[in-house]
Design a protein around this motif. Structure first.
Motif, short mmCIF file in Angstrom:
data_model
loop_
_atom_site.label_atom_id
_atom_site.label_comp_id
_atom_site.label_asym_id
_atom_site.label_seq_id
_atom_site.Cartn_x
_atom_site.Cartn_y
_atom_site.Cartn_z
N SER A 1 33.69 32.71 44.97
CA SER A 1 35.31 32.95 44.92
C SER A 1 35.71 33.90 46.36
O SER A 1 34.40 34.35 47.33
N ALA A 2 36.43 33.56 47.38
CA ALA A 2 36.80 34.10 48.80
C ALA A 2 36.28 35.80 48.24
O ALA A 2 35.66 36.40 48.87
N THR B 1 30.95 41.03 40.91
CA THR B 1 32.52 41.22 41.43
C THR B 1 32.56 40.03 40.75
O THR B 1 32.96 39.06 40.42
N ARG B 2 33.89 40.53 39.47
CA ARG B 2 34.45 39.26 38.88
C ARG B 2 35.54 39.22 39.51
O ARG B 2 35.90 39.08 40.11
N TYR B 3 35.78 37.47 39.35
CA TYR B 3 37.58 37.05 40.17
C TYR B 3 37.73 36.33 39.36
O TYR B 3 37.50 35.28 38.66
N GLY B 4 39.17 36.46 40.19
CA GLY B 4 40.31 35.50 38.83
C GLY B 4 41.33 34.87 40.54
O GLY B 4 42.01 35.18 41.55
N GLU B 5 42.13 34.00 39.91
CA GLU B 5 42.95 33.24 40.47
C GLU B 5 44.15 33.30 39.66
O GLU B 5 44.60 32.44 38.16
N LEU B 6 45.61 32.80 40.14
CA LEU B 6 46.67 32.27 39.92
C LEU B 6 46.81 30.97 40.51
O LEU B 6 46.94 30.98 41.44
N ALA B 7 47.48 30.38 39.78
CA ALA B 7 47.84 28.68 39.97
C ALA B 7 49.32 28.21 39.72
O ALA B 7 49.39 28.98 38.23
N VAL C 1 39.51 47.40 42.71
CA VAL C 1 40.82 45.53 41.75
C VAL C 1 40.62 45.52 43.65
O VAL C 1 41.30 46.26 44.28
N THR C 2 40.41 44.58 44.13
CA THR C 2 40.76 43.70 45.50
C THR C 2 41.95 42.45 45.57
O THR C 2 42.02 41.55 43.94
N LEU C 3 43.42 42.38 45.74
CA LEU C 3 44.78 41.39 45.26
C LEU C 3 44.43 40.99 46.95
O LEU C 3 44.96 40.91 48.05
N VAL C 4 44.70 39.54 46.61
CA VAL C 4 44.87 38.51 48.06
C VAL C 4 46.20 37.99 47.48
O VAL C 4 45.32 36.99 46.92
N PRO D 1 48.26 31.86 44.96
CA PRO D 1 49.05 32.09 45.34
C PRO D 1 48.75 33.73 44.98
O PRO D 1 49.71 34.78 45.48
N LEU D 2 47.57 34.14 44.10
CA LEU D 2 47.15 35.35 44.03
C LEU D 2 45.15 35.52 43.22
O LEU D 2 45.28 34.32 42.40
N LEU D 3 44.98 35.86 44.55
CA LEU D 3 43.27 35.87 44.42
C LEU D 3 42.70 37.29 43.21
O LEU D 3 43.40 38.65 44.10
N ILE D 4 42.19 38.21 42.60
CA ILE D 4 41.36 39.04 42.10
C ILE D 4 40.60 39.34 41.93
O ILE D 4 39.67 38.53 41.37
#
Length: 559
Positions: free
Chosen positions: A424-425, A455-461, A513-516, A553-556
């Motif tokens: 993930s980015a 780094t765990r990564y999340g994404e909203l779609a 926490v990193t929010l993109v 829309p959102l990367l975490i």
């Protein structure tokens, strides 16, 4: 290095002559690549003109080979199994390959030169039943120079345009004197060499550095290959004056006014009318504008401070793709000289992320949702990084095989490459944060790999249709919350789903926490999530970035 054929004198232009020319040109640019890179001071002293010309010629040669193996047609995309037998089919494939693979200012101009050649040689037979090959080639060289000048927003003398014009004039003279195609090619080559030697007196940046124009030097190599293909005689081996002079010769000889910080290049599907409006818009955004192509397909090259605006202009005009954004940084104020010891190449899904990684010193490859970069694009980025050692961050599990193939090809060029398996980015950002160019290569790679892995990564779609997921059945329009690549939450809104995803990710702890945020997501969502983290997880810090166009829309990320 490609196999170099041993040409025999040819009495007429044909498809095989074009194929021989292509192979010889690629070989010549391969030999001269480092020397040409070393004298690259205009329009940007970034030491990549030789590499850009070589990569453009490589793409053209590959398209020509595919055309011979697949079929005749205006492009190499046709599927008929009959090899091309006509000159027209060969030159069109050659020009098409250069157009889709053009790199940098010089490569883009070379692509338009080849298109000019194809416009003439692709429209009329040479030899029996057609015009004399010598006259036809002379006309092709003239058309090539005219189209190249027309493609550049603000032509400058002392560049490869000047060299092309001199070659065309000499070719016309030889053609008018009833010279053969080989005679025309020889006259063009000799005139190009003479014009190249005069470029330091025409362009101040070249005169201060004591070098000839790098793009013109590459064009001389291409014209020498043309003469060799038609005559069977190899051009003289002695270097053109200034060809191997290192840059800079004296402290800051290439000082120039501060210019745009980014190079933006993309292919564009658009009408000619839309491209006319695009030229005007891009001309107001930056400099070094070159737009080449035609018949609905264009290659756009420009230097700007706002890469998003340059891509947006392409979106207004048509459909841009294969977008490449390069950050010049301090390279505008000094020549690169020797290779850097180490560099990072990052694949990123968003213009804002590309700018962020570029500011951190990485060479970036921008990808759009659902589109994977080609291996050649990653190899190109590794070469642009201009370093002995490269750490490659693929940014997606589905890109690891492509990254591995690119690394293998780059290693064949003598570059040491390690692929950090970022999925993930946000993992790429974590890896970049601990990158230490002063550490040993192995230590640096281990530290970056550890940071990415922690780094765990999340994404909203947003779901496009009803489908089965690991969290149940979703409907079109539902917001999907993915954690480490799997759907973990299905929610009705971005805010509710984001909170649910954050809670699950922080359930096992975290410090940062990193929010993109994607381009359409309001700042209020970030504020809402930051407040939620501060209220429920006092020891956790939060940072927020804008991903820009093409980002999710959102990367975490949770470290």
């Amino acid at each position: 290095m490609p196999h170099e054929p041993q040409p025999q004198p040819l009495d007429e232009l044909d498809a095989e002559a074009v194929r021989t020319w292509s192979s010889l040109a690629l070989a010549a640019l391969g030999r001269a690549r480092e020397d040409i890179d070393a004298i690259n001071v205009y329009p940007v002293a970034d030491a990549d003109t030789g590499t850009n010309l070589y990569l453009t010629a490589e793409s053209a040669d590959r398209a020509l080979d595919e055309a011979f193996g697949k079929a005749p047609g205006s492009t190499p995309d046709v599927t008929d199994a009959t090899p091309p037998t006509s000159l027209a089919q060969a030159v069109r494939a050659y020009a098409y390959g250069a157009l889709v693979g053009a790199r940098g200012n010089s490569g883009t101009i070379l692509a338009q030169l080849l298109r000019g050649v194809a416009d003439v040689l692709g429209g009329e037979p040479a030899g029996p039943g057609g015009r004399e090959p010598g006259r036809l080639l002379a006309q092709a060289l003239t058309r090539a120079a005219e189209e190249a000048y027309g493609a550049v927003a603000h032509p400058v003398e002392g560049t490869m345009l000047t060299v092309a014009a001199a070659a065309a004039r000499a070719g016309e003279a030889a053609g008018s004197a009833a010279g053969t195609a080989a005679d025309v090619a020889r006259a063009a080559y000799d005139a190009a060499r003479a014009a190249l030697a005069e470029t330091p007196g025409q362009l101040a940046a070249l005169g201060r550095a004591g070098v000839v124009d790098a793009g013109g030097c590459g064009l001389v190599a291409v014209l020498g290959a043309l003469w060799q293909a038609l005559s069977g005689q190899e051009p003289a081996a002695e270097p053109v004056r200034g060809r191997a002079v290192p840059v800079p010769q004296t402290p800051e000889p290439c000082a120039q006014e501060e210019g745009p910080a980014y190079e933006v290049v993309y292919l564009l599907e658009a009408s000619e009318a839309a491209v006319g409006e695009l030229r005007e818009r891009l001309d107001g955004l930056g400099d070094s504008l070159v737009v080449v192509g035609g018949e609905g397909l264009w290659n756009v090259h420009v230097h700007v401070d706002d890469p998003g605006a340059a891509v947006e202009a392409g979106v207004v005009a048509g459909r841009p793709y294969r977008i490449r954004i390069t950050h010049f940084g301090d390279e505008r104020r000094r020549a690169r000289g020797p290779r850097a010891q180490r560099a990072v190449v990052a694949v990123v899904p968003g213009e804002g992320l590309a700018g962020l990684c570029g500011e951190a010193g990485a060479t970036t490859v921008l990808v759009r949702p659902g589109q994977a970069p080609a291996v050649a694009e990653l190899v190109d980025a590794i070469r642009r990084a201009h370093a002995r050692e490269v750490v490659l961050l693929p940014g997606g599990a589905e890109l690891r095989a492509i990254a591995a193939a690119a690394a293998e090809r780059a290693r064949a060029d003598g570059v040491r490459v390690a692929v950090v398996p970022t999925r993930s980015a946000v993992q790429g950002l974590a890896a970049l944060a601990v990158h230490d160019p002063e550490a040993s290569f192995d230590e640096d790679v281990v530290a970056m790999t550890a940071a990415a892995g922690a780094t765990r990564y999340g994404e909203l779609a947003v779901a496009e249709r009803q489908s089965f997921t690991s969290a149940g059945i979703c409907q079109a329009g539902d917001v999907l919350g993915l954690i480490d690549g799997d759907v973990a939450v299905i929610g009705p809104s971005l805010a509710e789903t984001a909170v649910a995803v954050l809670e699950r990710m922080l359930g096992s702890g975290g410090e940062l926490v990193t929010l993109v945020l994607g381009p359409e997501v309001p700042d209020t969502l970030a504020e809402h999530l930051e407040a939620h983290v501060q209220h429920g997880h006092l020891a956790v810090d939060t940072v927020t970035y804008r991903g820009g166009r093409y980002s999710a829309p959102l990367l975490i990320g949770v470290e």
